[in-house]
Design a protein around this motif. Structure first.
Motif, PDB file in Angstrom:
ATOM      1  N   HIS A 102     -13.358   9.030   2.758  1.00  0.00           N
ATOM      2  CA  HIS A 102     -13.607   7.797   3.516  1.00  0.00           C
ATOM      3  C   HIS A 102     -14.942   7.925   4.252  1.00  0.00           C
ATOM      4  N   SER A 126       2.290   1.914  -3.311  1.00  0.00           N
ATOM      5  CA  SER A 126       1.308   2.434  -4.262  1.00  0.00           C
ATOM      6  C   SER A 126       1.143   3.941  -4.138  1.00  0.00           C
ATOM      7  N   ASP A 140      -6.016   3.733   4.382  1.00  0.00           N
ATOM      8  CA  ASP A 140      -5.970   2.680   3.363  1.00  0.00           C
ATOM      9  C   ASP A 140      -5.184   1.462   3.857  1.00  0.00           C
ATOM     10  N   CYS A 141      -4.106   1.707   4.603  1.00  0.00           N
ATOM     11  CA  CYS A 141      -3.330   0.594   5.152  1.00  0.00           C
ATOM     12  C   CYS A 141      -4.180  -0.251   6.096  1.00  0.00           C
ATOM     13  N   ASP A 192     -12.252  -2.683   9.789  1.00  0.00           N
ATOM     14  CA  ASP A 192     -13.334  -1.775   9.421  1.00  0.00           C
ATOM     15  C   ASP A 192     -13.860  -1.118  10.690  1.00  0.00           C
ATOM     16  N   VAL A 211       0.837  -1.196   0.000  1.00  0.00           N
ATOM     17  CA  VAL A 211       0.000   0.000   0.000  1.00  0.00           C
ATOM     18  C   VAL A 211       0.875   1.250   0.000  1.00  0.00           C
ATOM     19  N   ARG A 232      -7.515  -0.414   6.347  1.00  0.00           N
ATOM     20  CA  ARG A 232      -8.613  -1.092   5.644  1.00  0.00           C
ATOM     21  C   ARG A 232      -8.080  -2.247   4.812  1.00  0.00           C
ATOM     22  N   GLY A 233      -6.911  -2.062   4.192  1.00  0.00           N
ATOM     23  CA  GLY A 233      -6.308  -3.142   3.426  1.00  0.00           C
ATOM     24  C   GLY A 233      -5.923  -4.319   4.299  1.00  0.00           C
ATOM     25  N   ASP A 245      -4.761   9.657   4.336  1.00  0.00           N
ATOM     26  CA  ASP A 245      -5.331   8.675   3.398  1.00  0.00           C
ATOM     27  C   ASP A 245      -4.547   7.367   3.433  1.00  0.00           C
ATOM     28  N   LEU A 246      -3.220   7.473   3.442  1.00  0.00           N
ATOM     29  CA  LEU A 246      -2.371   6.282   3.434  1.00  0.00           C
ATOM     30  C   LEU A 246      -2.610   5.444   4.686  1.00  0.00           C
TER      31      LEU A 246
END
Length: 385
Positions: free
Chosen positions: A253, A35, A147-148, A155, A32, A150-151, A143-144
């Motif tokens: 989000h 990316s 995203d990390c 949740d 992630v 959630r990846g 954001d990172l």
């Protein structure tokens, strides 16, 4: 007399199933971060103490194990936080003029655990952006981090926002020792202790500091803060930035709950601006923390704007369900060339092949094998168990 196999308190081995789980999470987080354009760095586990404690304050000093270098006689420290090291790499080794995005993952060591059940050897993952002072970098790191998590499979996340400039502005002119005591009372929401510590401060600062523990909750917190806190430039700038960060988080989000905790001074002391903590359902404490720390590189002669976040992979693994064992193929042990070639082909294709050593045939199921390699018509083939 202690047993030779006993480990120090709050130090533990990571056994196979959990180690596999942590490693899968590590690979996912690094992917992630990549990316987003982050480059991986690997700082050393120890270095000179002056470098490790640059701009980080007394709290990190107390967490750091120290030893004498047998080669130079100088004092070394085992890192308790990788951020000062990454700041050194950015400032002194890379020395780039523009934006630099870096990530890392490795063990750190603490003299004391953060809690009763905490480890003294966290596995710290983090990502940082250097060279941009605008909120765009704060938004990207926010954001990172989300995203990390959630990846990784988390949740029901809650993003709590705060800003170090608010408390800094209110404590300007206060002696360092007293300032630390007030910050500790704020972190513990100790209103009675805070009231006692604020005696003697000017009335505006005292009222504002006593108001901070109650400035916790939804968007209305910012409006109340605007009414209760003094109209100091750093305070107004902080409230405006927090509103922007919250608005972006809700847009990018929508599934994440956004709140504010203006008394949050937990975590590292080097934060200099907007900061955040992320909580997840089922986790007793924040699972990730981050924010802006523009002053951390000053000792290296290059005080670059910086923002980032970090988390403990071991704690994350406790909050995220493992995916179970990877299916494997069981194969007999033999020097038969055709069998060895078949095993090699399967491994090259990404399969896990467990060869059962002579005398251990009954142990095969312990390796979660769902298929086996068998001889059929003179050829070796895979069949389901």
């Amino acid at each position: 007399m202690s047993s030779a196999w006993l480990l120090p308190e709050h130090i533990a081995d990571v056994l196979p199933a959990q180690a596999r789980h942590i490693e899968e999470l590590r690979r996912g987080l690094l992917d992630v971060a990549r990316s987003f354009g982050c480059e991986l760095v690997m700082p050393p586990l120890m270095e000179h103490i002056e470098s490790l404690l640059s701009g980080t304050g007394r709290d990190l000093d107390l967490k750091t194990f120290k030893l004498v270098d047998q080669l130079s006689g100088r004092t070394l420290g085992v890192r308790a936080d990788a951020t000062p090291q990454v700041a050194r790499i950015d400032a002194h080794l890379l020395n780039r003029a523009g934006v630099t995005r870096l990530c890392y993952c490795g063990p750190v060591l603490h003299t004391r655990p953060s809690g009763m059940q905490g480890t003294r050897e966290p596995l710290q993952f983090g990502a940082e952006i250097y060279g941009h002072a605008g909120l765009e970098a704060d938004l990207e790191v926010q954001d990172l981090a989300l995203d990390c998590l959630r990846g990784a499979g988390l949740d029901d996340l809650t993003l709590d926002l705060a800003d170090a400039r608010i408390v800094r502005a209110l404590l300007a002119g206060v002696a360092p020792e007293r300032r630390g005591e007030i910050q500790a009372a704020l972190a513990g929401k100790d209103v009675a202790g805070l009231n006692e510590l604020c005696a003697g401060l000017d009335e505006a600062s005292r009222r504002a500091l006593l108001a901070l523990p109650a400035l916790y909750g939804d968007e209305s917190v910012l409006a109340r803060a605007g009414e209760l806190l003094p109209a100091l430039a750093p305070v107004r700038a902080a409230l405006a930035d927090l509103a922007t960060l919250a608005r972006h988080a809700r847009q990018a989000h929508p599934e994440v709950q956004v709140g504010f905790d203006l008394a949050d001074v937990g975590g590292a002391s080097y934060y200099s601006g907007a900061r955040f903590a992320i909580y997840a359902k089922g986790c007793s404490d924040s699972i990730a923390r981050g924010g802006r720390y523009d002053e951390v590189g000053a000792i290296f002669g290059r005080n670059r704007p910086a923002v980032g976040f970090s988390l403990d992979l071991k704690e994350l693994a406790e909050c995220v369900a493992g995916r179970g064992g990877r299916p494997a193929v069981r194969a007999p042990w033999s020097e038969d060339a055709a069998l060895r070639a078949a095993v090699r082909r399967l491994r090259e294709q990404g399969e896990t092949v467990v060869c059962i050593l002579p005398g251990h045939e009954h142990e095969g199921q312990e390796f979660e094998c769902d298929r086996e390699l068998v001889a059929v018509g003179g050829q070796w083939a895979v069949r389901a168990l």
